[in-house]
Design an enzyme around this catalytic site. Structure first.
Site, PDB file in Angstrom:
ATOM      1  N   ASP A  96      -3.113  -5.286  15.131  1.00 63.30           N
ATOM      2  CA  ASP A  96      -2.641  -6.315  14.214  1.00 63.30           C
ATOM      3  C   ASP A  96      -2.620  -7.682  14.898  1.00 63.30           C
ATOM      4  O   ASP A  96      -2.981  -8.703  14.303  1.00 63.30           O
ATOM      5  CB  ASP A  96      -1.240  -5.949  13.709  1.00 63.30           C
ATOM      6  CG  ASP A  96      -0.837  -6.736  12.479  1.00 63.30           C
ATOM      7  OD1 ASP A  96      -1.703  -6.978  11.625  1.00 63.30           O
ATOM      8  OD2 ASP A  96       0.338  -7.108  12.372  1.00 63.30           O
ATOM      9  N   ASP A  97      -2.195  -7.713  16.155  1.00 62.23           N
ATOM     10  CA  ASP A  97      -2.180  -8.965  16.911  1.00 62.23           C
ATOM     11  C   ASP A  97      -3.592  -9.522  17.071  1.00 62.23           C
ATOM     12  O   ASP A  97      -3.816 -10.737  16.959  1.00 62.23           O
ATOM     13  CB  ASP A  97      -1.572  -8.744  18.300  1.00 62.23           C
ATOM     14  CG  ASP A  97      -0.083  -8.439  18.249  1.00 62.23           C
ATOM     15  OD1 ASP A  97       0.522  -8.551  17.161  1.00 62.23           O
ATOM     16  OD2 ASP A  97       0.468  -8.073  19.306  1.00 62.23           O
ATOM     17  N   LYS A 143      10.661  -2.208  16.858  1.00 57.71           N
ATOM     18  CA  LYS A 143      10.593  -2.898  15.569  1.00 57.71           C
ATOM     19  C   LYS A 143       9.599  -2.267  14.613  1.00 57.71           C
ATOM     20  O   LYS A 143       9.779  -2.319  13.397  1.00 57.71           O
ATOM     21  CB  LYS A 143      10.250  -4.373  15.780  1.00 57.71           C
ATOM     22  CG  LYS A 143      10.254  -5.172  14.478  1.00 57.71           C
ATOM     23  CD  LYS A 143       9.906  -6.624  14.687  1.00 57.71           C
ATOM     24  CE  LYS A 143       9.868  -7.347  13.341  1.00 57.71           C
ATOM     25  NZ  LYS A 143       9.534  -8.786  13.478  1.00 57.71           N
ATOM     26  N   PHE A 165      14.191  -3.085   2.653  1.00 54.83           N
ATOM     27  CA  PHE A 165      15.402  -3.621   3.287  1.00 54.83           C
ATOM     28  C   PHE A 165      15.048  -4.467   4.505  1.00 54.83           C
ATOM     29  O   PHE A 165      15.540  -5.595   4.673  1.00 54.83           O
ATOM     30  CB  PHE A 165      16.326  -2.458   3.665  1.00 54.83           C
ATOM     31  CG  PHE A 165      17.379  -2.789   4.687  1.00 54.83           C
ATOM     32  CD1 PHE A 165      18.359  -3.733   4.417  1.00 54.83           C
ATOM     33  CD2 PHE A 165      17.395  -2.151   5.910  1.00 54.83           C
ATOM     34  CE1 PHE A 165      19.345  -4.034   5.364  1.00 54.83           C
ATOM     35  CE2 PHE A 165      18.370  -2.438   6.856  1.00 54.83           C
ATOM     36  CZ  PHE A 165      19.341  -3.388   6.582  1.00 54.83           C
ATOM     37  N   ARG A 187       5.112 -13.058   0.458  1.00 58.44           N
ATOM     38  CA  ARG A 187       5.017 -11.692   0.985  1.00 58.44           C
ATOM     39  C   ARG A 187       4.234 -10.869  -0.019  1.00 58.44           C
ATOM     40  O   ARG A 187       4.543 -10.835  -1.188  1.00 58.44           O
ATOM     41  CB  ARG A 187       6.419 -11.111   1.184  1.00 58.44           C
ATOM     42  CG  ARG A 187       6.483  -9.621   1.469  1.00 58.44           C
ATOM     43  CD  ARG A 187       6.107  -9.270   2.878  1.00 58.44           C
ATOM     44  NE  ARG A 187       7.073  -9.724   3.863  1.00 58.44           N
ATOM     45  CZ  ARG A 187       7.034  -9.372   5.155  1.00 58.44           C
ATOM     46  NH1 ARG A 187       6.068  -8.577   5.593  1.00 58.44           N
ATOM     47  NH2 ARG A 187       7.929  -9.836   6.012  1.00 58.44           N
ATOM     48  N   PHE A 225      -1.463   0.285  16.884  1.00 58.55           N
ATOM     49  CA  PHE A 225      -1.482  -0.327  15.559  1.00 58.55           C
ATOM     50  C   PHE A 225      -1.057  -1.795  15.639  1.00 58.55           C
ATOM     51  O   PHE A 225      -1.666  -2.674  15.029  1.00 58.55           O
ATOM     52  CB  PHE A 225      -0.537   0.457  14.647  1.00 58.55           C
ATOM     53  CG  PHE A 225      -0.558   0.047  13.200  1.00 58.55           C
ATOM     54  CD1 PHE A 225      -1.509   0.566  12.331  1.00 58.55           C
ATOM     55  CD2 PHE A 225       0.376  -0.847  12.700  1.00 58.55           C
ATOM     56  CE1 PHE A 225      -1.523   0.211  10.996  1.00 58.55           C
ATOM     57  CE2 PHE A 225       0.374  -1.208  11.356  1.00 58.55           C
ATOM     58  CZ  PHE A 225      -0.577  -0.674  10.502  1.00 58.55           C
ATOM     59  N   ASP A 234      14.029  -9.745   7.018  1.00 60.09           N
ATOM     60  CA  ASP A 234      13.135 -10.466   7.925  1.00 60.09           C
ATOM     61  C   ASP A 234      12.675 -11.779   7.307  1.00 60.09           C
ATOM     62  O   ASP A 234      12.619 -12.821   7.982  1.00 60.09           O
ATOM     63  CB  ASP A 234      11.932  -9.577   8.269  1.00 60.09           C
ATOM     64  CG  ASP A 234      11.087 -10.158   9.387  1.00 60.09           C
ATOM     65  OD1 ASP A 234      11.621 -10.357  10.492  1.00 60.09           O
ATOM     66  OD2 ASP A 234       9.894 -10.416   9.153  1.00 60.09           O
ATOM     67  N   ASP A 236      12.668  -9.301  19.002  1.00 53.28           N
ATOM     68  CA  ASP A 236      11.613 -10.193  18.508  1.00 53.28           C
ATOM     69  C   ASP A 236      12.157 -11.607  18.306  1.00 53.28           C
ATOM     70  O   ASP A 236      11.526 -12.594  18.688  1.00 53.28           O
ATOM     71  CB  ASP A 236      11.045  -9.639  17.201  1.00 53.28           C
ATOM     72  CG  ASP A 236       9.754 -10.338  16.791  1.00 53.28           C
ATOM     73  OD1 ASP A 236       8.995 -10.774  17.684  1.00 53.28           O
ATOM     74  OD2 ASP A 236       9.497 -10.442  15.582  1.00 53.28           O
ATOM     75  N   ASP A 248      13.262 -15.505   8.846  1.00 50.04           N
ATOM     76  CA  ASP A 248      12.111 -16.350   9.182  1.00 50.04           C
ATOM     77  C   ASP A 248      11.901 -17.481   8.182  1.00 50.04           C
ATOM     78  O   ASP A 248      11.013 -18.312   8.368  1.00 50.04           O
ATOM     79  CB  ASP A 248      10.832 -15.504   9.240  1.00 50.04           C
ATOM     80  CG  ASP A 248      10.842 -14.515  10.394  1.00 50.04           C
ATOM     81  OD1 ASP A 248      11.675 -14.693  11.310  1.00 50.04           O
ATOM     82  OD2 ASP A 248      10.034 -13.578  10.384  1.00 50.04           O
ATOM     83  N   LYS A 284       0.802  -1.226   0.000  1.00 54.01           N
ATOM     84  CA  LYS A 284       0.000   0.000   0.000  1.00 54.01           C
ATOM     85  C   LYS A 284       0.835   1.276   0.000  1.00 54.01           C
ATOM     86  O   LYS A 284       0.327   2.354  -0.261  1.00 54.01           O
ATOM     87  CB  LYS A 284      -0.926   0.007   1.229  1.00 54.01           C
ATOM     88  CG  LYS A 284      -1.949  -1.102   1.227  1.00 54.01           C
ATOM     89  CD  LYS A 284      -2.996  -0.893   0.158  1.00 54.01           C
ATOM     90  CE  LYS A 284      -4.031  -1.997   0.197  1.00 54.01           C
ATOM     91  NZ  LYS A 284      -5.069  -1.815  -0.836  1.00 54.01           N
TER      92      LYS A 284
END
Length: 419
Positions: free
Chosen positions: A309-310, A266, A167, A181, A305, A172, A243, A176, A126
């Site tokens: 999201d969680d 983060k 970046f 993505r 925010f 990330d 994290d 992971d 977005k």
């Protein structure tokens, strides 16, 4: 899904005594000024008394996330089609500038490859952070300063934020070992890329500074912009480290203090404070107190925010959000997990230890059921309402020249409010 929201969130009444409402997200200055809050029992950042006694307002306006819990975060932080189109129109110029710089080092093959890297990774999504930079700048300067040249400079600055985001994302995803993505394979999963993605990420980060040098080195704010990007990059990588370290811990070790540290470092700094602070610098702001007040408000927004999201990771509709939530399976230090451990009895804590961070569907579902048994959707709804009001109050208390409406536009985009 609306029926699910009603089931999770029975209509109740809030006891609105303003003297008893405590701030949900405190800054270090507030902790020092009000030490009594540190000793209070809290649940999810809320005083226990508030969680136990306050109920939801009877109002025709349903709480925004529970009303829109099937809408993805990125879609709810909306920008207009015109804003997005104008921003995208600058991207070819950005790529051309970067490729010219790369070729100057006798690296034609690398330049050709890097063009593909940029096209695949940077303009996806977005672009909220980049466009936020532009919109904030437009809100901060008088109309006579909104020349085509200045607007394009703000757009370049916004694209630098998007490059920094790319970046972080590429790095990330490698750490992971993610597969997808933004609806496409992660860059390191693309054929013939692999671990070359690590170097590609570094190239994107450093190309950002080439753009800053080319277009901003003649401005008084150039050094401040450079220092801000360096500072936020370091803060964000520290947050990523937190994290990663927490993901290897047992859920019984999760704390709200660690959760807030991860979120602030983060996510909140680079997603909310960076675009705003860049615009302040470009607009000529030099008052340190204006930056401090802005940072306090924007980090509070960033905290909410991420909590939002969680919540959606667990209770959102994957068909609409575009992703299947995996925080439980990934052993993430999420707001829901931390609050669950705060509220759970001994038996319930053992369920969390046995099931959280496990891949088996039955164990994932048991955690979700426990969240409902503990009343976390209602706790979240109170958190949402009160954090909205608290942030709005902080905005109204700012006094150092930043227009309140500039903050309120961001806040209302997050909460999908009209007022």
């Amino acid at each position: 899904m609306f029926k699910l929201a009603r089931m999770l969130l029975p209509q109740q009444r809030i006891l609105a005594s303003p003297l008893r409402l405590q701030r949900l997200i405190s800054t270090s200055d507030e902790v020092n000024a009000e030490p009594i809050l540190k000793s209070m029992d809290t649940i999810g950042g809320l005083p226990t008394e508030l969680v136990n006694e306050q109920k939801l307002k009877k109002t025709s306006r349903t709480l925004s996330t529970l009303q829109n819990h099937s809408v993805p975060i990125a879609a709810r932080v909306t920008v207009s089609k015109d804003e997005s189109r104008d921003f995208m129109a600058v991207f070819p110029d950005l790529v051309r500038d970067i490729i010219t710089v790369t070729k100057a080092y006798n690296c034609s093959d690398a330049a050709k490859w890097f063009a593909q890297v940029l096209q695949y990774n940077v303009p996806r999504g977005k672009k909220n952070r980049g466009i936020l930079t532009v919109l904030t700048y437009k809100n901060l300067v008088p109309a006579q300063d909104l020349t085509p040249e200045n607007i394009k400079l703000a757009q370049y600055l916004g694209w630098c934020v998007e490059m920094l985001q790319s970046f972080f994302i590429i790095s990330d995803d490698v750490m992971d070992n993610s597969t997808t993505r933004r609806g496409q394979p992660c860059w390191h999963k693309v054929e013939n890329v692999g671990l070359t993605a690590i170097n590609d990420a570094l190239m994107i980060e450093n190309a950002m500074y080439a753009i800053l040098k080319k277009h901003f080195s003649h401005l008084d704010c150039y050094v401040a912009l450079m220092e801000l990007f360096h500072e936020i990059t370091y803060i964000t990588t520290c947050g990523q480290s937190l994290d990663q370290l927490n993901s290897n811990r047992c859920v019984s070790e999760f704390t709200m203090e660690n959760y807030k540290a991860i979120v602030e470092n983060k996510t909140a700094y680079y997603s909310f404070y960076l675009p705003f602070a860049l615009a302040l610098h470009m607009a000529g702001y030099k008052d340190a107190e204006a930056f401090r007040q802005s940072k306090t408000i924007l980090l509070e927004m960033g905290n909410f925010f991420q909590v939002q999201d969680d919540f959606l990771d667990c209770f959102g509709n994957p068909e609409v959000t575009g992703k299947i939530g995996t925080d439980i399976q990934d052993n993430k230090c999420s707001w829901l997990a931390v609050v669950a451990m705060q509220r759970a009895n001994v038996e319930q804590k053992q369920i969390m230890v046995d099931c959280y961070g496990k891949e088996e569907p039955a164990k994932v579902e048991r955690v979700k059921e426990l969240y409902k048994e503990l009343g976390l959707p209602s706790t979240y709804a109170i958190f949402e309402e009160e954090s909205y009001n608290m942030i709005k109050t902080h905005i109204q208390q700012t006094s150092r020249g930043v227009p309140h409406q500039t903050f309120l536009q961001i806040l209302n985009k997050i909460y999908q409010r009209d007022s």
